[in-house]
Enzyme design. Structure first.
Site, mmCIF file in Angstrom:
data_model
loop_
_atom_site.group_PDB
_atom_site.id
_atom_site.type_symbol
_atom_site.label_atom_id
_atom_site.label_comp_id
_atom_site.label_asym_id
_atom_site.label_seq_id
_atom_site.Cartn_x
_atom_site.Cartn_y
_atom_site.Cartn_z
ATOM 1 N N THR A 101 -0.046 5.598 -1.682
ATOM 2 C CA THR A 101 -0.381 6.391 -0.730
ATOM 3 C C THR A 101 -0.345 7.782 -1.326
ATOM 4 O O THR A 101 -1.275 8.683 -1.269
ATOM 5 C CB THR A 101 -0.039 6.429 0.597
ATOM 6 O OG1 THR A 101 1.246 6.219 0.722
ATOM 7 C CG2 THR A 101 -0.488 5.155 1.246
ATOM 8 N N CYS A 122 -17.362 -12.671 -12.721
ATOM 9 C CA CYS A 122 -18.365 -13.555 -12.189
ATOM 10 C C CYS A 122 -17.587 -14.708 -11.467
ATOM 11 O O CYS A 122 -16.606 -15.151 -11.997
ATOM 12 C CB CYS A 122 -19.131 -14.256 -13.494
ATOM 13 S SG CYS A 122 -20.054 -15.570 -12.964
ATOM 14 N N ASP A 165 10.513 8.592 2.695
ATOM 15 C CA ASP A 165 9.162 8.593 1.783
ATOM 16 C C ASP A 165 9.594 7.912 0.509
ATOM 17 O O ASP A 165 10.524 8.184 -0.315
ATOM 18 C CB ASP A 165 8.993 10.100 1.240
ATOM 19 C CG ASP A 165 7.936 10.363 0.389
ATOM 20 O OD1 ASP A 165 6.642 10.136 0.959
ATOM 21 O OD2 ASP A 165 8.162 10.694 -0.689
ATOM 22 N N CYS A 223 -24.398 -16.791 -16.596
ATOM 23 C CA CYS A 223 -24.718 -18.007 -15.773
ATOM 24 C C CYS A 223 -25.365 -17.807 -14.646
ATOM 25 O O CYS A 223 -25.625 -18.751 -13.788
ATOM 26 C CB CYS A 223 -23.340 -18.520 -15.649
ATOM 27 S SG CYS A 223 -22.306 -17.906 -14.280
ATOM 28 N N HIS A 277 -3.457 -9.779 -4.438
ATOM 29 C CA HIS A 277 -5.081 -9.714 -3.782
ATOM 30 C C HIS A 277 -5.893 -9.252 -4.979
ATOM 31 O O HIS A 277 -6.957 -8.747 -4.529
ATOM 32 C CB HIS A 277 -4.812 -8.649 -2.817
ATOM 33 C CG HIS A 277 -3.949 -8.978 -1.560
ATOM 34 N ND1 HIS A 277 -3.639 -8.138 -0.892
ATOM 35 C CD2 HIS A 277 -3.646 -10.359 -0.971
ATOM 36 C CE1 HIS A 277 -2.839 -8.845 0.288
ATOM 37 N NE2 HIS A 277 -2.841 -10.062 -0.037
ATOM 38 N N SER A 279 4.398 -3.823 5.017
ATOM 39 C CA SER A 279 4.680 -3.963 6.163
ATOM 40 C C SER A 279 5.129 -5.495 6.456
ATOM 41 O O SER A 279 5.860 -5.859 7.266
ATOM 42 C CB SER A 279 3.819 -3.984 7.325
ATOM 43 O OG SER A 279 2.573 -4.565 6.724
ATOM 44 N N PHE A 326 -5.690 0.397 3.339
ATOM 45 C CA PHE A 326 -7.080 0.004 4.476
ATOM 46 C C PHE A 326 -6.612 -0.646 5.659
ATOM 47 O O PHE A 326 -7.471 -0.440 6.633
ATOM 48 C CB PHE A 326 -7.878 -1.263 3.368
ATOM 49 C CG PHE A 326 -8.093 -0.990 2.088
ATOM 50 C CD1 PHE A 326 -9.253 -0.060 1.920
ATOM 51 C CD2 PHE A 326 -7.580 -1.335 0.905
ATOM 52 C CE1 PHE A 326 -9.877 0.498 0.515
ATOM 53 C CE2 PHE A 326 -7.870 -1.050 -0.237
ATOM 54 C CZ PHE A 326 -8.686 -0.063 -0.501
ATOM 55 N N ALA A 365 0.859 -1.192 0.005
ATOM 56 C CA ALA A 365 -0.082 0.083 -0.175
ATOM 57 C C ALA A 365 0.837 1.202 0.074
ATOM 58 O O ALA A 365 0.387 2.353 -0.529
ATOM 59 C CB ALA A 365 -0.989 -0.007 1.165
HETATM 60 ZN ZN LIG Z 1 -21.155 -16.169 -15.041
#
Ligand SMILES: [Zn+2]
Length: 255
Positions: free
Chosen positions: A33, A134, A242, A162, A126, A201, A40, A29
């Site tokens: 920034t 979907c 920084d 679907c 992530h 971190s 988060f 993160a």
């Molecule tokens: Zn689907």
């Protein structure tokens, strides 16, 4: 060593970069920034104020899906308007120069791709919040379409092909880590002769495993992070300044 000041940090990093052939950055993160993307998990961050919606709840309840999308639309101002920062641009420069085969990231903001690194060379542990998929058939959906449906119907859409649940392409709390991304992150890490952790971190699994993997494999290890990490002791260079200021000198000027 812990760099005593910014100039020494940049000099030491320049030296390590110049004598390395395969540089693999690992970003968290902190690199985003300065682009207006909130961290988060940091103290005062969203997840310390608002309980994240667990993946099992998202799958089980339309209400949870609606709430999840409401939160996502509320954050569009941050994500939608964000542009790559100095750190992203510096890493893209190393990539274009052939010094770095790609980047491993914990971030979901798409800013490495926006800085010019090919999507197939950005390994997202992530996932990505700038589009949706979907959960059943993996069809991709764009956010404006989801929002339009949500506003017209008053609820989150299901997949037109679907009927599966449509979710941002992120990995939620309680959701399994993406196997392909994990495997590619390991491959990149093992290929590195210089592993540079930036703005993470290094606490959250699986992030914690990579610096150690790189080091055991003989790579140099650089950690650029505002706060100390558990791996500072084994790093060749620790920079606590920084991120934008540290990486700005590595931005190559376009011809
Ligand atoms: Zn689907």
């Amino acid at each position: 060593m812990i760099a005593p000041d910014l100039t020494t940090a940049i000099d030491e990093l320049r030296e390590l970069v110049s004598r390395s052939e395969v540089i693999v950055p690992f970003t968290g993160a902190g690199i985003s920034t300065e682009c207006g993307i909130p961290d988060f998990r940091s103290p005062g961050g969203i997840w310390t104020k608002m309980r994240p919606i667990d993946f099992s709840d998202f799958v089980a309840s339309q209400e949870a899906r609606d709430e999840s999308w409401r939160r996502r639309f509320a954050m569009e101002e941050s994500f939608g308007g964000a542009r790559p920062g100095r750190g992203h641009r510096a890493l893209a420069s190393l990539y274009r120069a052939g010094k770095s085969p790609g980047v491993v990231t914990q971030n979901i903001d798409n800013l490495h791709q926006a800085s010019g690194i090919a999507p197939e060379h950005v390994v997202e542990l992530h996932g990505n919040t700038t589009y949706a998929t979907c959960l059943d058939c993996a069809t991709r959906y764009e956010l404006p379409w989801v929002k339009q449906f949500f506003e017209a119907a008053g609820r989150a859409p299901s997949c037109p092909s679907c009927n599966g649940h449509i979710k941002t392409a992120t990995v939620s709390f309680g959701q399994a880590m993406p196997e392909t991304a994990m495997r590619r992150a390991e491959e990149l890490t093992r290929s590195a002769d210089l592993f540079v952790a930036i703005g993470s971190s290094l606490v959250v699994w699986p992030a914690a495993g990579f610096p150690l993997m790189a080091k055991r494999n003989g790579a140099g290890l650089v950690i650029v992070n505002r706060e100390p990490t558990d791996f500072d002791d084994i790093a060749d260079l620790v920079v606590r300044h920084d991120i934008g200021a540290v990486l700005e000198p590595f931005i190559a000027m376009p011809n």
